[in-house]
Scaffold this active site. Structure first.
Site, PDB file in Angstrom:
ATOM      1  CB  CYS A 114      -1.124   0.249   1.146  1.00 41.77           C
ATOM      2  SG  CYS A 114      -2.138  -1.604   1.707  1.00 41.77           S
ATOM      3  CG  HIS A 274      -3.745   3.105   0.800  1.00 39.34           C
ATOM      4  ND1 HIS A 274      -4.016   2.950  -0.294  1.00 39.34           N
ATOM      5  CD2 HIS A 274      -3.493   2.261   1.620  1.00 39.34           C
ATOM      6  CE1 HIS A 274      -4.158   1.472  -0.531  1.00 39.34           C
ATOM      7  NE2 HIS A 274      -4.399   1.161   0.975  1.00 39.34           N
ATOM      8  CG  ASN A 304      -7.072  -1.245  -0.484  1.00 40.60           C
ATOM      9  OD1 ASN A 304      -5.805  -1.103  -1.192  1.00 40.60           O
ATOM     10  ND2 ASN A 304      -6.911  -1.283   0.256  1.00 40.60           N
TER      11      ASN A 304
HETATM   12  N1  ACO Z   1     -19.557  -9.354   4.567  1.00 43.90           N
HETATM   13  C1  ACO Z   1     -20.212  -9.902   5.832  1.00 43.90           C
HETATM   14  N2  ACO Z   1     -19.512 -10.326   6.776  1.00 43.90           N
HETATM   15  C2  ACO Z   1     -18.361 -10.166   7.049  1.00 43.90           C
HETATM   16  C3  ACO Z   1     -17.249 -10.033   5.753  1.00 43.90           C
HETATM   17  C4  ACO Z   1     -18.362  -9.750   4.709  1.00 43.90           C
HETATM   18  N3  ACO Z   1     -17.064  -9.393   3.766  1.00 43.90           N
HETATM   19  N4  ACO Z   1     -16.072 -10.466   6.500  1.00 43.90           N
HETATM   20  C5  ACO Z   1     -16.092 -10.616   7.427  1.00 43.90           C
HETATM   21  N5  ACO Z   1     -17.384 -10.765   8.360  1.00 43.90           N
HETATM   22  C6  ACO Z   1     -17.372 -10.933   9.290  1.00 43.90           C
HETATM   23  C7  ACO Z   1     -16.587 -12.164   9.897  1.00 43.90           C
HETATM   24  O1  ACO Z   1     -16.956 -13.397   9.416  1.00 43.90           O
HETATM   25  C8  ACO Z   1     -17.347 -11.852  11.559  1.00 43.90           C
HETATM   26  O2  ACO Z   1     -18.815 -12.332  11.609  1.00 43.90           O
HETATM   27  P1  ACO Z   1     -18.257 -13.364  13.353  1.00 43.90           P
HETATM   28  O3  ACO Z   1     -18.706 -12.242  14.242  1.00 43.90           O
HETATM   29  O4  ACO Z   1     -19.517 -13.915  12.901  1.00 43.90           O
HETATM   30  O5  ACO Z   1     -17.201 -14.241  13.722  1.00 43.90           O
HETATM   31  C9  ACO Z   1     -17.527 -10.605  11.404  1.00 43.90           C
HETATM   32  O6  ACO Z   1     -18.466  -9.908  10.197  1.00 43.90           O
HETATM   33  C10 ACO Z   1     -16.321  -9.278  12.406  1.00 43.90           C
HETATM   34  O7  ACO Z   1     -15.767  -9.554  10.851  1.00 43.90           O
HETATM   35  P2  ACO Z   1     -13.999  -8.793  11.537  1.00 43.90           P
HETATM   36  O8  ACO Z   1     -12.908  -9.391  10.515  1.00 43.90           O
HETATM   37  O9  ACO Z   1     -13.866  -8.301  13.375  1.00 43.90           O
HETATM   38  O10 ACO Z   1     -14.730  -7.101  11.160  1.00 43.90           O
HETATM   39  P3  ACO Z   1     -14.477  -5.778  11.301  1.00 43.90           P
HETATM   40  O11 ACO Z   1     -15.739  -5.101  11.537  1.00 43.90           O
HETATM   41  O12 ACO Z   1     -13.376  -5.790  11.895  1.00 43.90           O
HETATM   42  O13 ACO Z   1     -14.322  -5.546   9.931  1.00 43.90           O
HETATM   43  C11 ACO Z   1     -12.476  -5.257   8.389  1.00 43.90           C
HETATM   44  C12 ACO Z   1     -13.422  -6.274   8.500  1.00 43.90           C
HETATM   45  C13 ACO Z   1     -13.728  -4.097   7.279  1.00 43.90           C
HETATM   46  C14 ACO Z   1     -11.945  -5.854   7.531  1.00 43.90           C
HETATM   47  C15 ACO Z   1     -12.174  -4.272   9.296  1.00 43.90           C
HETATM   48  O14 ACO Z   1     -10.973  -4.774   9.976  1.00 43.90           O
HETATM   49  C16 ACO Z   1     -10.924  -3.710   8.265  1.00 43.90           C
HETATM   50  O15 ACO Z   1     -11.430  -1.531   8.137  1.00 43.90           O
HETATM   51  N6  ACO Z   1      -9.936  -3.138   8.627  1.00 43.90           N
HETATM   52  C17 ACO Z   1      -8.721  -2.453   8.275  1.00 43.90           C
HETATM   53  C18 ACO Z   1      -8.154  -3.642   6.929  1.00 43.90           C
HETATM   54  C19 ACO Z   1      -8.233  -2.765   6.273  1.00 43.90           C
HETATM   55  O16 ACO Z   1      -8.614  -1.676   5.745  1.00 43.90           O
HETATM   56  N7  ACO Z   1      -6.958  -3.456   5.131  1.00 43.90           N
HETATM   57  C20 ACO Z   1      -7.396  -2.981   3.961  1.00 43.90           C
HETATM   58  C21 ACO Z   1      -5.913  -3.511   3.357  1.00 43.90           C
HETATM   59  S1  ACO Z   1      -4.435  -2.632   4.712  1.00 43.90           S
HETATM   60  C22 ACO Z   1      -4.908  -1.112   4.133  1.00 43.90           C
HETATM   61  O17 ACO Z   1      -4.713  -1.171   2.859  1.00 43.90           O
HETATM   62  C23 ACO Z   1      -3.383  -0.692   4.802  1.00 43.90           C
END
Ligand code: ACO
Length: 347
Positions: A114, A274, A304
Protein backbone atom coordinates in the site's frame (compact mmCIF):
# COMPACT_ATOMS: atom_id res chain seq x y z
CA UNK A 1 20.33 20.39 -6.45
CA UNK A 2 17.01 20.18 -8.25
CA UNK A 3 13.56 19.60 -6.86
CA UNK A 4 11.15 17.05 -8.31
CA UNK A 5 7.83 17.87 -9.93
CA UNK A 6 5.01 15.70 -11.22
CA UNK A 7 5.05 16.70 -14.88
CA UNK A 8 2.31 14.36 -16.04
CA UNK A 9 -0.21 12.01 -14.45
CA UNK A 10 -2.47 9.28 -15.81
CA UNK A 11 -4.72 6.48 -14.62
CA UNK A 12 -6.45 3.45 -16.01
CA UNK A 13 -9.18 1.29 -14.54
CA UNK A 14 -10.73 -1.73 -16.27
CA UNK A 15 -14.21 -1.34 -17.78
CA UNK A 16 -15.74 -4.18 -15.78
CA UNK A 17 -17.59 -2.72 -12.76
CA UNK A 18 -18.30 -5.21 -9.96
CA UNK A 19 -20.84 -4.02 -7.40
CA UNK A 20 -21.18 -5.29 -3.84
CA UNK A 21 -24.37 -7.04 -4.90
CA UNK A 22 -22.46 -8.83 -7.69
CA UNK A 23 -20.16 -10.32 -5.02
CA UNK A 24 -23.12 -11.77 -3.12
CA UNK A 25 -23.52 -14.30 -5.96
CA UNK A 26 -20.55 -16.29 -4.64
CA UNK A 27 -19.69 -14.81 -1.21
CA UNK A 28 -21.93 -14.64 1.86
CA UNK A 29 -21.86 -10.88 2.27
CA UNK A 30 -24.10 -7.87 1.66
CA UNK A 31 -23.96 -4.41 0.19
CA UNK A 32 -24.86 -3.00 3.62
CA UNK A 33 -22.00 -4.86 5.42
CA UNK A 34 -19.39 -3.78 2.87
CA UNK A 35 -20.54 -0.15 2.71
CA UNK A 36 -20.82 0.19 6.47
CA UNK A 37 -17.35 -1.29 7.20
CA UNK A 38 -15.38 0.04 4.20
CA UNK A 39 -17.37 2.68 2.29
CA UNK A 40 -16.88 0.65 -0.91
CA UNK A 41 -19.79 0.51 -3.37
CA UNK A 42 -18.07 -1.03 -6.38
CA UNK A 43 -14.66 -1.92 -7.78
CA UNK A 44 -13.19 -2.78 -11.19
CA UNK A 45 -11.90 -6.20 -12.21
CA UNK A 46 -9.47 -6.60 -15.07
CA UNK A 47 -10.20 -8.91 -17.98
CA UNK A 48 -8.87 -12.27 -16.78
CA UNK A 49 -6.62 -13.00 -19.75
CA UNK A 50 -6.38 -9.83 -21.79
CA UNK A 51 -5.29 -7.42 -19.06
CA UNK A 52 -2.33 -7.75 -16.72
CA UNK A 53 -0.83 -5.56 -14.04
CA UNK A 54 1.69 -4.38 -16.65
CA UNK A 55 -0.77 -3.72 -19.49
CA UNK A 56 -2.95 -1.62 -17.16
CA UNK A 57 0.17 0.23 -15.99
CA UNK A 58 1.18 0.93 -19.59
CA UNK A 59 -2.23 2.47 -20.32
CA UNK A 60 -1.86 4.82 -17.34
CA UNK A 61 1.76 5.55 -18.36
CA UNK A 62 0.78 6.52 -21.91
CA UNK A 63 -1.52 9.21 -20.54
CA UNK A 64 1.09 10.46 -18.06
CA UNK A 65 3.73 10.71 -20.80
CA UNK A 66 1.39 12.53 -23.15
CA UNK A 67 0.44 15.03 -20.41
CA UNK A 68 4.12 15.58 -19.61
CA UNK A 69 4.72 16.25 -23.31
CA UNK A 70 7.33 13.52 -23.72
CA UNK A 71 7.53 10.18 -25.51
CA UNK A 72 8.50 6.74 -24.20
CA UNK A 73 11.90 7.28 -25.84
CA UNK A 74 12.54 10.27 -23.53
CA UNK A 75 12.13 8.24 -20.32
CA UNK A 76 15.46 7.54 -18.65
CA UNK A 77 14.33 5.38 -15.70
CA UNK A 78 11.31 3.23 -14.82
CA UNK A 79 10.02 2.49 -11.33
CA UNK A 80 7.15 0.01 -10.95
CA UNK A 81 5.25 -0.52 -7.69
CA UNK A 82 2.93 -3.52 -7.27
CA UNK A 83 2.13 -6.48 -5.03
CA UNK A 84 0.43 -8.37 -7.87
CA UNK A 85 3.14 -8.64 -10.55
CA UNK A 86 2.66 -10.46 -13.86
CA UNK A 87 5.48 -12.84 -12.94
CA UNK A 88 7.11 -13.99 -9.70
CA UNK A 89 10.20 -12.75 -11.53
CA UNK A 90 11.22 -10.72 -13.49
CA UNK A 91 9.33 -7.68 -12.25
CA UNK A 92 6.90 -5.52 -14.20
CA UNK A 93 9.47 -2.75 -14.80
CA UNK A 94 11.17 -4.61 -17.65
CA UNK A 95 7.77 -5.56 -19.12
CA UNK A 96 6.95 -1.84 -19.33
CA UNK A 97 10.33 -1.19 -20.96
CA UNK A 98 9.52 -3.86 -23.57
CA UNK A 99 5.87 -2.93 -24.11
CA UNK A 100 6.62 0.76 -24.54
CA UNK A 101 9.70 0.11 -26.71
CA UNK A 102 11.90 2.20 -24.45
CA UNK A 103 15.66 2.52 -24.62
CA UNK A 104 17.78 0.12 -22.53
CA UNK A 105 17.15 2.19 -19.42
CA UNK A 106 17.11 1.02 -15.80
CA UNK A 107 13.93 -0.57 -14.44
CA UNK A 108 13.36 -0.89 -10.70
CA UNK A 109 10.57 -2.83 -9.00
CA UNK A 110 9.26 -1.70 -5.62
CA UNK A 111 7.49 -4.12 -3.28
CA UNK A 112 5.98 -2.01 -0.56
CA UNK A 113 2.33 -2.84 -1.04
CA UNK A 114 0.00 0.00 0.00
CA UNK A 115 2.88 2.42 0.55
CA UNK A 116 4.60 1.37 -2.72
CA UNK A 117 3.77 4.63 -4.49
CA UNK A 118 5.19 6.80 -1.66
CA UNK A 119 8.34 4.65 -1.46
CA UNK A 120 8.73 4.86 -5.25
CA UNK A 121 8.18 8.62 -5.22
CA UNK A 122 10.87 8.97 -2.57
CA UNK A 123 13.36 6.91 -4.60
CA UNK A 124 12.58 8.90 -7.76
CA UNK A 125 12.99 12.15 -5.84
CA UNK A 126 16.53 11.20 -4.82
CA UNK A 127 17.52 10.37 -8.43
CA UNK A 128 16.08 13.65 -9.72
CA UNK A 129 17.60 15.75 -6.91
CA UNK A 130 21.10 14.46 -7.65
CA UNK A 131 20.65 15.14 -11.37
CA UNK A 132 21.02 11.47 -12.30
CA UNK A 133 17.74 11.26 -14.26
CA UNK A 134 15.51 13.85 -15.96
CA UNK A 135 12.41 11.85 -16.90
CA UNK A 136 11.40 9.10 -14.52
CA UNK A 137 8.27 7.08 -15.24
CA UNK A 138 6.66 5.79 -12.05
CA UNK A 139 3.93 3.21 -12.58
CA UNK A 140 1.79 1.66 -9.84
CA UNK A 141 -0.66 -1.05 -10.82
CA UNK A 142 -2.56 -3.97 -9.32
CA UNK A 143 -4.56 -6.90 -10.66
CA UNK A 144 -5.93 -8.12 -7.35
CA UNK A 145 -8.93 -9.88 -8.85
CA UNK A 146 -6.68 -12.70 -10.08
CA UNK A 147 -5.48 -13.68 -6.60
CA UNK A 148 -8.40 -13.35 -4.19
CA UNK A 149 -10.39 -16.05 -2.43
CA UNK A 150 -13.87 -15.61 -3.91
CA UNK A 151 -15.51 -17.91 -1.39
CA UNK A 152 -17.01 -16.97 1.97
CA UNK A 153 -13.71 -18.06 3.61
CA UNK A 154 -11.92 -15.02 2.13
CA UNK A 155 -14.74 -12.50 2.44
CA UNK A 156 -13.05 -10.14 4.92
CA UNK A 157 -10.34 -9.48 2.28
CA UNK A 158 -11.88 -10.15 -1.14
CA UNK A 159 -14.61 -7.51 -0.88
CA UNK A 160 -12.04 -4.76 -0.22
CA UNK A 161 -9.71 -4.96 -3.20
CA UNK A 162 -10.01 -3.76 -6.79
CA UNK A 163 -7.86 -3.46 -9.92
CA UNK A 164 -6.38 -0.37 -11.55
CA UNK A 165 -3.27 1.60 -12.35
CA UNK A 166 -1.81 5.08 -11.97
CA UNK A 167 1.36 6.61 -13.37
CA UNK A 168 3.36 9.81 -13.05
CA UNK A 169 6.26 11.37 -14.92
CA UNK A 170 8.77 13.01 -12.61
CA UNK A 171 11.08 15.77 -13.76
CA UNK A 172 13.52 18.27 -12.23
CA UNK A 173 12.26 21.75 -11.38
CA UNK A 174 13.68 24.83 -9.76
CA UNK A 175 10.28 25.46 -8.12
CA UNK A 176 9.58 23.70 -4.77
CA UNK A 177 7.93 20.44 -6.09
CA UNK A 178 8.30 17.51 -3.67
CA UNK A 179 9.17 19.09 -0.32
CA UNK A 180 9.94 15.90 1.60
CA UNK A 181 9.17 12.20 1.86
CA UNK A 182 9.03 10.11 5.05
CA UNK A 183 9.32 6.31 5.07
CA UNK A 184 8.80 3.83 7.91
CA UNK A 185 8.46 0.12 8.62
CA UNK A 186 7.76 -2.31 11.46
CA UNK A 187 8.20 -5.95 10.47
CA UNK A 188 6.92 -7.26 13.79
CA UNK A 189 3.45 -7.59 12.23
CA UNK A 190 4.56 -8.85 8.79
CA UNK A 191 2.11 -11.78 8.84
CA UNK A 192 -0.92 -9.72 9.91
CA UNK A 193 -1.52 -8.66 6.31
CA UNK A 194 0.34 -10.92 3.93
CA UNK A 195 0.30 -13.39 1.08
CA UNK A 196 2.95 -15.86 2.29
CA UNK A 197 2.67 -18.21 -0.71
CA UNK A 198 4.19 -18.83 -3.10
CA UNK A 199 7.36 -18.13 -1.14
CA UNK A 200 10.57 -19.77 0.03
CA UNK A 201 9.78 -19.54 3.74
CA UNK A 202 8.82 -23.26 4.10
CA UNK A 203 6.86 -22.15 7.16
CA UNK A 204 10.00 -20.87 8.88
CA UNK A 205 8.15 -17.79 10.12
CA UNK A 206 4.64 -19.12 10.03
CA UNK A 207 5.08 -21.93 12.56
CA UNK A 208 4.91 -19.41 15.34
CA UNK A 209 2.57 -16.98 13.66
CA UNK A 210 -0.07 -19.22 12.05
CA UNK A 211 -0.59 -22.56 13.74
CA UNK A 212 -2.94 -24.06 11.11
CA UNK A 213 -0.63 -23.54 8.16
CA UNK A 214 0.29 -26.73 6.31
CA UNK A 215 3.97 -27.13 5.51
CA UNK A 216 5.16 -27.70 1.93
CA UNK A 217 6.47 -31.28 1.81
CA UNK A 218 9.89 -32.11 0.34
CA UNK A 219 9.93 -32.05 -3.45
CA UNK A 220 7.07 -29.55 -3.56
CA UNK A 221 8.92 -26.31 -3.55
CA UNK A 222 6.16 -23.76 -3.24
CA UNK A 223 2.74 -25.36 -2.90
CA UNK A 224 1.27 -28.76 -2.14
CA UNK A 225 -2.27 -29.80 -3.03
CA UNK A 226 -3.05 -29.72 0.69
CA UNK A 227 -1.87 -26.13 0.92
CA UNK A 228 -4.08 -25.17 -2.01
CA UNK A 229 -7.06 -26.94 -0.46
CA UNK A 230 -6.34 -25.07 2.78
CA UNK A 231 -6.49 -21.77 0.86
CA UNK A 232 -2.85 -20.96 1.57
CA UNK A 233 -2.45 -19.40 -1.86
CA UNK A 234 -4.58 -16.45 -0.79
CA UNK A 235 -3.80 -13.30 1.18
CA UNK A 236 -4.44 -13.24 4.94
CA UNK A 237 -5.43 -10.23 7.03
CA UNK A 238 -6.28 -9.51 10.63
CA UNK A 239 -8.56 -6.59 9.76
CA UNK A 240 -9.07 -5.13 13.24
CA UNK A 241 -5.28 -5.21 13.93
CA UNK A 242 -4.58 -3.39 10.64
CA UNK A 243 -7.26 -0.84 11.44
CA UNK A 244 -5.84 -0.10 14.93
CA UNK A 245 -2.31 0.45 13.67
CA UNK A 246 -3.35 2.42 10.57
CA UNK A 247 -5.30 5.05 12.49
CA UNK A 248 -2.21 5.77 14.61
CA UNK A 249 0.44 5.72 11.88
CA UNK A 250 -1.45 7.76 9.25
CA UNK A 251 -1.81 10.89 11.44
CA UNK A 252 1.71 10.41 12.83
CA UNK A 253 3.42 10.36 9.43
CA UNK A 254 1.32 13.27 8.12
CA UNK A 255 2.29 15.30 11.19
CA UNK A 256 5.94 14.37 10.58
CA UNK A 257 5.79 15.78 7.04
CA UNK A 258 4.07 18.98 8.16
CA UNK A 259 6.50 19.54 11.02
CA UNK A 260 9.54 19.00 8.78
CA UNK A 261 8.32 21.79 6.48
CA UNK A 262 6.88 24.10 9.17
CA UNK A 263 3.29 23.73 8.06
CA UNK A 264 0.09 23.19 10.04
CA UNK A 265 -2.83 20.93 9.15
CA UNK A 266 -4.78 24.05 8.11
CA UNK A 267 -2.14 24.69 5.40
CA UNK A 268 -2.97 21.44 3.59
CA UNK A 269 -4.95 22.13 0.41
CA UNK A 270 -5.52 18.44 -0.28
CA UNK A 271 -4.72 15.26 1.61
CA UNK A 272 -4.81 12.10 -0.48
CA UNK A 273 -4.64 9.14 1.86
CA UNK A 274 -4.06 5.65 0.46
CA UNK A 275 -7.57 4.36 -0.19
CA UNK A 276 -7.46 1.45 2.28
CA UNK A 277 -10.87 1.85 3.79
CA UNK A 278 -13.13 4.91 4.00
CA UNK A 279 -13.47 4.45 7.78
CA UNK A 280 -9.69 4.76 8.20
CA UNK A 281 -9.61 7.92 6.04
CA UNK A 282 -12.52 9.42 8.01
CA UNK A 283 -10.81 8.65 11.29
CA UNK A 284 -7.60 10.33 10.09
CA UNK A 285 -9.54 13.37 8.86
CA UNK A 286 -11.26 13.70 12.23
CA UNK A 287 -8.03 13.24 14.19
CA UNK A 288 -6.29 15.98 12.17
CA UNK A 289 -9.44 18.14 12.18
CA UNK A 290 -9.37 18.53 8.40
CA UNK A 291 -12.37 19.94 6.53
CA UNK A 292 -14.12 17.77 3.94
CA UNK A 293 -12.68 19.84 1.08
CA UNK A 294 -9.13 19.14 2.38
CA UNK A 295 -9.42 15.36 1.87
CA UNK A 296 -9.97 13.38 -1.33
CA UNK A 297 -11.41 9.87 -1.32
CA UNK A 298 -12.63 7.71 -4.20
CA UNK A 299 -12.59 4.25 -2.61
CA UNK A 300 -16.35 3.99 -3.07
CA UNK A 301 -15.78 3.55 -6.84
CA UNK A 302 -12.60 1.48 -6.99
CA UNK A 303 -12.12 -0.33 -3.68
CA UNK A 304 -8.57 -0.62 -2.39
CA UNK A 305 -6.14 -0.69 -5.32
CA UNK A 306 -3.06 -0.87 -3.04
CA UNK A 307 -0.01 0.71 -4.75
CA UNK A 308 -2.24 2.27 -7.42
CA UNK A 309 -4.70 3.94 -5.05
CA UNK A 310 -2.78 7.19 -4.46
CA UNK A 311 -1.90 7.93 -8.12
CA UNK A 312 -5.47 7.05 -9.19
CA UNK A 313 -6.91 9.41 -6.56
CA UNK A 314 -4.33 12.09 -7.34
CA UNK A 315 -5.17 11.86 -11.03
CA UNK A 316 -8.92 12.07 -10.44
CA UNK A 317 -8.53 14.98 -8.03
CA UNK A 318 -6.34 16.83 -10.55
CA UNK A 319 -8.71 16.12 -13.44
CA UNK A 320 -11.62 17.42 -11.32
CA UNK A 321 -9.76 20.71 -10.76
CA UNK A 322 -9.30 20.03 -7.04
CA UNK A 323 -5.52 20.56 -7.29
CA UNK A 324 -4.22 23.85 -8.59
CA UNK A 325 -0.73 25.18 -9.17
CA UNK A 326 0.94 26.09 -5.87
CA UNK A 327 -1.38 23.91 -3.77
CA UNK A 328 0.08 22.04 -0.80
CA UNK A 329 -0.69 18.37 -1.39
CA UNK A 330 -0.05 15.67 1.20
CA UNK A 331 0.08 11.98 0.26
CA UNK A 332 0.08 9.33 2.98
CA UNK A 333 -0.05 5.54 3.05
CA UNK A 334 -0.05 2.62 5.44
CA UNK A 335 -0.15 -1.07 4.68
CA UNK A 336 1.29 -4.56 4.70
CA UNK A 337 4.70 -4.94 6.28
CA UNK A 338 3.79 -2.83 8.08
CA UNK A 339 5.20 -0.02 5.99
CA UNK A 340 3.94 3.52 5.93
CA UNK A 341 5.01 6.89 4.60
CA UNK A 342 4.09 10.39 3.50
CA UNK A 343 5.05 12.94 0.89
CA UNK A 344 4.42 16.66 0.95
CA UNK A 345 4.49 18.54 -2.32
CA UNK A 346 3.80 21.95 -3.80
CA UNK A 347 1.88 21.32 -7.01
N1 ACO B 1 -19.42 -9.75 4.69
C1 ACO B 1 -20.13 -10.10 5.76
N2 ACO B 1 -19.57 -10.43 6.93
C2 ACO B 1 -18.24 -10.43 7.01
C3 ACO B 1 -17.42 -10.08 5.91
C4 ACO B 1 -18.07 -9.73 4.71
N3 ACO B 1 -17.38 -9.38 3.62
N4 ACO B 1 -16.14 -10.16 6.30
C5 ACO B 1 -16.12 -10.53 7.58
N5 ACO B 1 -17.40 -10.72 8.01
C6 ACO B 1 -17.84 -11.13 9.31
C7 ACO B 1 -16.82 -11.95 10.05
O1 ACO B 1 -16.88 -13.29 9.66
C8 ACO B 1 -17.22 -11.73 11.49
O2 ACO B 1 -18.30 -12.58 11.75
P1 ACO B 1 -18.46 -13.26 13.21
O3 ACO B 1 -18.61 -12.11 14.16
O4 ACO B 1 -19.70 -14.07 13.05
O5 ACO B 1 -17.22 -14.05 13.42
C9 ACO B 1 -17.75 -10.29 11.48
O6 ACO B 1 -18.04 -9.98 10.12
C10 ACO B 1 -16.75 -9.31 12.04
O7 ACO B 1 -15.47 -9.60 11.47
P2 ACO B 1 -14.26 -8.65 11.64
O8 ACO B 1 -13.11 -9.11 10.81
O9 ACO B 1 -14.03 -8.41 13.10
O10 ACO B 1 -14.90 -7.39 10.97
P3 ACO B 1 -14.58 -5.89 11.17
O11 ACO B 1 -15.75 -5.23 11.73
O12 ACO B 1 -13.26 -5.68 11.83
O13 ACO B 1 -14.46 -5.45 9.66
C11 ACO B 1 -12.70 -5.01 8.10
C12 ACO B 1 -13.52 -6.08 8.79
C13 ACO B 1 -13.62 -4.20 7.19
C14 ACO B 1 -11.66 -5.70 7.26
C15 ACO B 1 -12.09 -4.10 9.17
O14 ACO B 1 -11.40 -4.86 10.13
C16 ACO B 1 -11.15 -3.12 8.60
O15 ACO B 1 -11.57 -2.18 7.98
N6 ACO B 1 -9.86 -3.30 8.86
C17 ACO B 1 -8.85 -2.49 8.26
C18 ACO B 1 -8.19 -3.30 7.27
C19 ACO B 1 -8.12 -2.65 5.94
O16 ACO B 1 -8.59 -1.59 5.67
N7 ACO B 1 -7.48 -3.37 5.08
C20 ACO B 1 -7.31 -2.89 3.77
C21 ACO B 1 -6.05 -3.42 3.25
S1 ACO B 1 -4.71 -2.90 4.20
C22 ACO B 1 -4.41 -1.41 3.76
O17 ACO B 1 -4.62 -1.03 2.65
C23 ACO B 1 -3.90 -0.56 4.80
Amino acid sequence: MFNTKIAGIGMYVPENIVTNNDLTEYIETSDAWIQERTGIQERRYAHRTEETTTTMGVKAAEIALQRAGITAQDVDFIIFATLSPDYYFPGCGVLVQRAMKMKEIGALDIRNQCSGFIYALSVADQFIKTGMYKNILLVASEKHSFGLDFSTRGRNISVIFGDGAGAVVLQPTEAPGILSTHLHSDGESAEILAMPNPGTHANHWLKEKLANFVEAPRGEMFMSHEMLENGQNFPIMDGPAVFKKAIVKFPEVIAEALEKNNFKTTDIDLLIPHQANLRIAQFVQQKLQLKDEQVFNNIEKYGNTTAASIPIALCEAWEAGKIKEGDLVCLAAFGSGFTWGSALLKW
